[in-house]
Design a protein around this motif. Structure first.
Motif, PDB file in Angstrom:
ATOM      1  N   ASP A 120       0.830  -1.199   0.000  1.00  0.00           N
ATOM      2  CA  ASP A 120       0.000   0.000   0.000  1.00  0.00           C
ATOM      3  C   ASP A 120       0.873   1.261   0.000  1.00  0.00           C
ATOM      4  N   ILE A 121       2.018   1.181   0.676  1.00  0.00           N
ATOM      5  CA  ILE A 121       2.981   2.291   0.672  1.00  0.00           C
ATOM      6  C   ILE A 121       3.600   2.429  -0.717  1.00  0.00           C
ATOM      7  N   LEU A 122       3.991   1.291  -1.289  1.00  0.00           N
ATOM      8  CA  LEU A 122       4.656   1.314  -2.599  1.00  0.00           C
ATOM      9  C   LEU A 122       3.742   1.862  -3.685  1.00  0.00           C
ATOM     10  N   ILE A 123       2.448   1.553  -3.598  1.00  0.00           N
ATOM     11  CA  ILE A 123       1.501   2.047  -4.599  1.00  0.00           C
ATOM     12  C   ILE A 123       1.503   3.579  -4.627  1.00  0.00           C
ATOM     13  N   ALA A 124       1.443   4.191  -3.431  1.00  0.00           N
ATOM     14  CA  ALA A 124       1.440   5.652  -3.361  1.00  0.00           C
ATOM     15  C   ALA A 124       2.773   6.225  -3.847  1.00  0.00           C
ATOM     16  N   GLN A 125       3.877   5.551  -3.506  1.00  0.00           N
ATOM     17  CA  GLN A 125       5.208   6.015  -3.910  1.00  0.00           C
ATOM     18  C   GLN A 125       5.404   5.886  -5.421  1.00  0.00           C
ATOM     19  N   PHE A 126       5.072   4.733  -5.967  1.00  0.00           N
ATOM     20  CA  PHE A 126       5.306   4.479  -7.389  1.00  0.00           C
ATOM     21  C   PHE A 126       4.419   5.343  -8.290  1.00  0.00           C
ATOM     22  N   LYS A 127       3.199   5.661  -7.828  1.00  0.00           N
ATOM     23  CA  LYS A 127       2.302   6.455  -8.673  1.00  0.00           C
ATOM     24  C   LYS A 127       2.943   7.788  -9.054  1.00  0.00           C
ATOM     25  N   SER A 128       3.591   8.430  -8.070  1.00  0.00           N
ATOM     26  CA  SER A 128       4.218   9.729  -8.330  1.00  0.00           C
ATOM     27  C   SER A 128       5.562   9.586  -9.014  1.00  0.00           C
ATOM     28  N   VAL A 129       6.388   8.654  -8.513  1.00  0.00           N
ATOM     29  CA  VAL A 129       7.755   8.511  -9.037  1.00  0.00           C
ATOM     30  C   VAL A 129       7.753   8.042 -10.488  1.00  0.00           C
TER      31      VAL A 129
END
Length: 452
Positions: free
Chosen positions: A40-49
């Motif tokens: 769930d953390i990675l989803i938020a991080q990857f969406k922007s990056v």
């Protein structure tokens, strides 16, 4: 690999629960809870990056739960040929390998490489869940199988909270949201900043690797009972080792097992969907918070999940588990409907409340569905197929991502998990009616016997 100090019944269940082995086995549950919540953390991080759409971000869950789906039957065959303990050890080793792949992934800085690392972790977790869920239900008297599994599953949200905390402080950084920071940068600055952010993704997995190694060593030196049915094995060698086709034919022909699989598929899917997009929902509804602040809502969600399991465990010792879950399903459906129509941050708090309702669903569906497999020689494969139903976590979030992209609203896309909860409620309603019918039949027979 029998432990002669433990009395094992012919059907594989134990006469008494070995406390140390049960606790050690239950420690595995927070380990996969941490891995799942980090997604769930990675989803938020990857969406922007990586500048991804909602559908593309959901591929994190597709890689994760797709790995579960593909490895479940191979894991069950390992259990059948060896033991539950060997499957657990295999799972821990793959988990360690998957975490280690985050090191090259953070340097290669490609979305696909991260998905490969997540997939490898899922292979390990597929082994762990296929073995640990069934094993937990078998480690003691048969009549308390579902309760034992619910107790073990109670540890899962503890790992989930730890995973979110690791992500919050080791992956997410202070300052404005990633989207706002990237919007102010030149393409060159944005690229350098994105690479820096990706380096933070490997930090939580460093700590997890050390914990996994410690747990692996303890498992290697601890004796465990086999918990495999003995009665059938004594009757004939052929019956003791049913083939895959024979097993699948039996399971497919079991209507209640089929319905349980569908319920598990949709339940896991809606749970993963809600958790995958809670941080995104908070960021959309409140433009003044960043990813680190928004991750607090996931901490609250997993605390609510934990409390919900404790309450459900209490209620299910006094009332029918099916009746409890039916009422939970009604409440959950209403909360998800509210998320769709709410116009403020109350929608996020409704998502948190839904997590409390999620608490007992997985373990209860798993335990009740496994119980309908009366021929215990098919138990390992039945458990594997139930774990394969976790692939709902790969499908439903992707569907929600597509709906979000089409409607242009992550909030309205919560209709997808709401529809899933309606079916889960329908499933428990039918099971509740069936249970009541059996109870009434027994009471009528007792009355008739008393009259005669």
């Amino acid at each position: 690999m029998k432990n002669k100090s433990l009395t094992q019944m012919p059907d594989g269940y134990l006469k008494k629960t070995p406390i140390f082995q049960f606790i050690l086995l239950s420690i595995l549950f927070p380990l996969w809870g941490a891995a799942a919540s980090l997604n769930d953390i990675l989803i938020a991080q990857f969406k922007s990056v990586f500048a991804l759409s909602d559908f593309a971000t959901a591929l994190v869950q597709s890689a994760f739960y797709g790995g579960y789906f593909l490895i479940a039957i191979p894991a069950s065959l390992v259990i059948k040929k060896t033991s539950y303990k060997i499957a657990v050890i295999t799972g821990l080793i793959f988990y360690i390998i998957g975490c280690s792949l985050f090191f090259p992934a953070s340097h290669m800085a490609t979305y696909m490489m991260f998905l490969c690392a997540i997939f490898a972790i899922a292979i390990g977790l597929g082994f762990l869940e296929t073995s640990a869920n069934t094993y937990s239900s078998m480690l003691g008297p048969r009549e308390y199988a579902t309760l034992r599994l619910n107790i073990s599953q109670t540890f899962t949200p503890i790992g989930s909270v730890v995973g979110i905390l690791l992500g919050k402080y080791l992956i997410f950084q202070e300052g404005e949201s990633l989207d706002k920071q990237l919007a102010k940068m030149s393409p060159e600055q944005a690229h350098a900043f994105s690479l820096e952010m990706l380096q933070h993704t490997l930090q939580p997995y460093k700590y997890i690797i050390f914990i996994l190694i410690g747990v692996l060593v303890i498992f290697l030196i601890t004796k465990y009972p086999s918990c495999k049915a003995q009665k059938v094995a004594q009757s004939s060698n052929k019956a003791s080792t049913p083939g895959i086709l024979e097993t699948l034919k039996y399971l497919v022909g079991n209507a209640r097992f089929r319905k349980g699989i569908i319920a598990q598929f949709l339940y896991v899917g809606m749970q993963v969907s809600v958790w995958s997009f809670t941080i995104r929902l908070a960021l959309v509804l409140n433009d003044d918070i960043n990813e680190r602040s928004a991750s607090n809502f996931m901490i609250y969600s997993f605390i609510a999940f934990f409390i919900g399991k404790l309450i459900a465990n209490f209620l299910m010792t006094r009332f029918s588990p099916k009746k409890v879950l039916f009422i939970y399903s009604i409440i959950g459906t209403c909360l998800l409907a509210y998320i769709v129509v709410a116009s403020n941050m109350m929608a996020v708090y409704a998502a948190i409340a839904v997590s409390m309702i999620f608490g007992p669903c997985w373990a209860t569906i798993y335990g009740e569905t496994l119980e309908v497999v009366e021929e215990k020689k098919y138990t390992e494969m039945a458990g594997a197929i139930l774990v394969m139903a976790i692939v709902g976590g790969a499908v439903v979030p992707a569907v929600q991502g597509i709906v979000s992209d089409l409607l242009g609203s992550i909030q309205h896309a919560f209709l997808v998990p709401m529809i899933c909860f309606i079916y889960v409620g329908y499933y428990f309603y039918n099971e509740m009616k069936r249970e009541q019918k059996i109870k009434n039949t027994i009471e009528e027979k007792l009355i008739n016997v008393g009259v005669k």
